[in-house]
Structure formats: structure tokens, C-alpha cells
Design a protein around this motif. Sequence first.
Motif, PDB file in Angstrom:
ATOM      1  N   VAL A  79       7.465  42.527  34.784  1.00  0.00           N
ATOM      2  CA  VAL A  79       8.086  41.203  34.737  1.00  0.00           C
ATOM      3  C   VAL A  79       7.718  40.383  35.968  1.00  0.00           C
ATOM      4  N   ILE A 108       6.816  33.461  30.444  1.00  0.00           N
ATOM      5  CA  ILE A 108       7.421  34.366  29.469  1.00  0.00           C
ATOM      6  C   ILE A 108       6.344  35.133  28.707  1.00  0.00           C
ATOM      7  N   ALA A 109       5.279  34.430  28.309  1.00  0.00           N
ATOM      8  CA  ALA A 109       4.190  35.091  27.585  1.00  0.00           C
ATOM      9  C   ALA A 109       3.509  36.136  28.458  1.00  0.00           C
ATOM     10  N   MET A 160       8.683  48.332  33.719  1.00  0.00           N
ATOM     11  CA  MET A 160       9.136  47.105  33.074  1.00  0.00           C
ATOM     12  C   MET A 160       9.521  46.053  34.099  1.00  0.00           C
ATOM     13  N   MET A 162       4.818  37.803  31.049  1.00  0.00           N
ATOM     14  CA  MET A 162       5.725  38.936  31.237  1.00  0.00           C
ATOM     15  C   MET A 162       5.776  39.810  29.987  1.00  0.00           C
ATOM     16  N   ALA A 163       5.887  39.173  28.830  1.00  0.00           N
ATOM     17  CA  ALA A 163       5.950  39.933  27.575  1.00  0.00           C
ATOM     18  C   ALA A 163       4.662  40.716  27.334  1.00  0.00           C
ATOM     19  N   ALA A 164       3.525  40.095  27.634  1.00  0.00           N
ATOM     20  CA  ALA A 164       2.246  40.778  27.428  1.00  0.00           C
ATOM     21  C   ALA A 164       2.099  41.969  28.373  1.00  0.00           C
ATOM     22  N   THR A 165       2.519  41.816  29.623  1.00  0.00           N
ATOM     23  CA  THR A 165       2.398  42.920  30.583  1.00  0.00           C
ATOM     24  C   THR A 165       3.308  44.078  30.203  1.00  0.00           C
ATOM     25  N   VAL A 166       4.556  43.776  29.884  1.00  0.00           N
ATOM     26  CA  VAL A 166       5.496  44.833  29.487  1.00  0.00           C
ATOM     27  C   VAL A 166       5.043  45.486  28.188  1.00  0.00           C
ATOM     28  N   GLY A 167       4.567  44.675  27.240  1.00  0.00           N
ATOM     29  CA  GLY A 167       4.065  45.233  25.984  1.00  0.00           C
ATOM     30  C   GLY A 167       2.875  46.146  26.194  1.00  0.00           C
ATOM     31  N   ASP A 172       4.812  37.244  35.966  1.00  0.00           N
ATOM     32  CA  ASP A 172       5.302  35.891  36.220  1.00  0.00           C
ATOM     33  C   ASP A 172       4.727  35.284  37.497  1.00  0.00           C
TER      34      ASP A 172
END
Length: 326
Positions: free
Chosen positions: A137, A247-248, A133, A250-255, A141
Motif C-alpha cells: 500500500v 488506488i490503482a 500488504m 496500491m491495488a495492483a501491488t497488493v494483488g 502510493d
Amino acid sequence: MSRAEARAGGSPAAAGSAAAGSAAAGSAAAGSAAAGSAAAGSAVVGRRRPQTASGFLALFRNELHLTFRRLRTKVLLGILAVLPVLIGVIVKLNTDSPHEGGGGPSFIAQTTQNGLFLVFTALAVALPVFLPMTVGVVAGDSVAGEAATGTLRYLLVAPAGRTRLLAAKFTAGLVFCLAATAAVAGAALATGAALFPLGEVTLISGDTIGFADALLRAVLVAGVVAASLAGLVAIGLFVSTLTGSGIAAMAATVGLVITVQILDAFPQLDAIRPFLFTHYWLSFSDLLREPMYWDGVLKDLGLQAAYVAVFGSAAWSRFTSRDISA
């Protein structure tokens, strides 16, 4: 008449002499300009050569500074460092409790006998969730974050080259993987030494080795864990080139990490599980046997190299062929 003749006769001579002088002066000026141009060209070339030779190192240092000076990065590393402390305290309290329950993972059971095993326990807990995670992030980014703030546009205008810039960002991501793993391992070693005894280490295969040898294995395990995150860095870098929102990305990678972890937990997907970049992450436990088993570790490293090649190429193609700074 003689004065007029002299004036008439002197004018052509004077004019010719002046024209010749002007031509000579023009030639000299042209020569000086050409020489000056050549000297200036040599000076520019001389200045550009060192910049070209050290351009990647300059970009790499800039990326490291940009990554590790952010408050978000410091907070993430701090959380990773606190995790082994919490694990060590919990294990210590359960060990001292008169109502201690039995069972538990082998790493945790070994930790009560030797504090060095807290390093392996903390890495085993952090690798499936916390480490990916934080890496997701930072990697997500890397490009999109700068595109969102507008700083990427200035980097692309500079004569640095997009390929070198992308390579610098990927290398900085790998350094962050090392730093994140070192934060977990270092805090675990310090906590284990404070809460549990140290000495000879009994491996999970039942063999006993000296503390110095076990410490070298801990360093080796930490290196393998950091290398296991290389594929995720390449994936995050590629996702980061697809959007202008940090933000998009980071969220996509973590998801994506969470989704792949869920898929890897289903036995019904055995046909594709060996190709998931998370599948061999915990293979480092084979290094805690005597002799060490390298099959799973080599499969893990080979799989990470394949993900780096595929998604690194995709990120390069996207980054170098389209305007991603807008």
C-alpha cells in the motif's frame, strides 16, 4: 566675433569633454555591472552548492514526514502492532484451556515455554500476508498518490532531480519496512513478556541459549524480515510510476503479492518458484538453530537485491523519461 568665436571654439571642447566624461562613466558603470554580475553569480553558486549537497537528505526527510504523518500509515502500523497481541492472547487461552489440542506450528509450541518466541511466531504469521500488504500500500502510493493529488508536479518543477526524488522515495519505503517490522516485533516482545515466562531459550534445533543471545537473534531476525521486503518496495515503486491513480497502484501491488504467494504454493511450479520474491521469506527460521544456517537467508537477500536492481531500474527509466505527473 570674439564672443562668437569663443562660443564656436568652446563648443567642440565642451562636447569632447562631455563625451569623454560620458564614456568614462559608461566604462565605470559597465565595470560595476560586470563586478556586480560576477558577485551575484558567485553568490548564486554559493547558495546552490549546499542545496545540491543536502538535496537528497531534504527530500528524504520530506518523504519520511509525508509517509508517517498520514492517518492511513498510522492505522496500518496500529493493526500490525495489534496482531501479536491477538496471537499471544489466543495462545495463552488455549494453553490454559483444559481441552487444549495438541500439535500446531513449532513457533507456537515454543511460545508457551518462552515469551520471546512470540516475536518469531508473530513475524511468521505477519510476513506472508500482513506485512507485504501494508508495504504494498505504501510503496504503490508513493508516486501515483502524489500524481493524483497534484503535489508531484511541484516536486518535479523544483531543481531536485528526478533520480534523487525516486531514490528518496525508495529509501523512505525501506524505512517503513523497518518500522512495520519493528511494530510487530516490539508488540510481540511486550505481549510475550506479559503473558509467558522469559529466560533461557530452547531453539528449534534443540540447543539452549541465554536470553540476551536470544534477544540479539530476535533483532537479527527482524532485520532479515525487513530486508526481505526490499524487492516488494521496488516493485511497488515501479507500479506506482505506471499510473496516476494511487488506488490503482496500491491495488495492483497488493494483488501482485497475493498472486505470487498463490503461485509459490504450487509444487508443480518448482522450476520458477525459487525466482519468486516471496519464496525465501520464511528462511529466517534457520537463524533459530545452533549453528545458524545462512544458505536460505543469503538466497533471500540476493533475490531481493536482484528485484531491487531490475524493478528499481525500470522505475527510474519510467520516472525520468516520461511525464508521469499529468
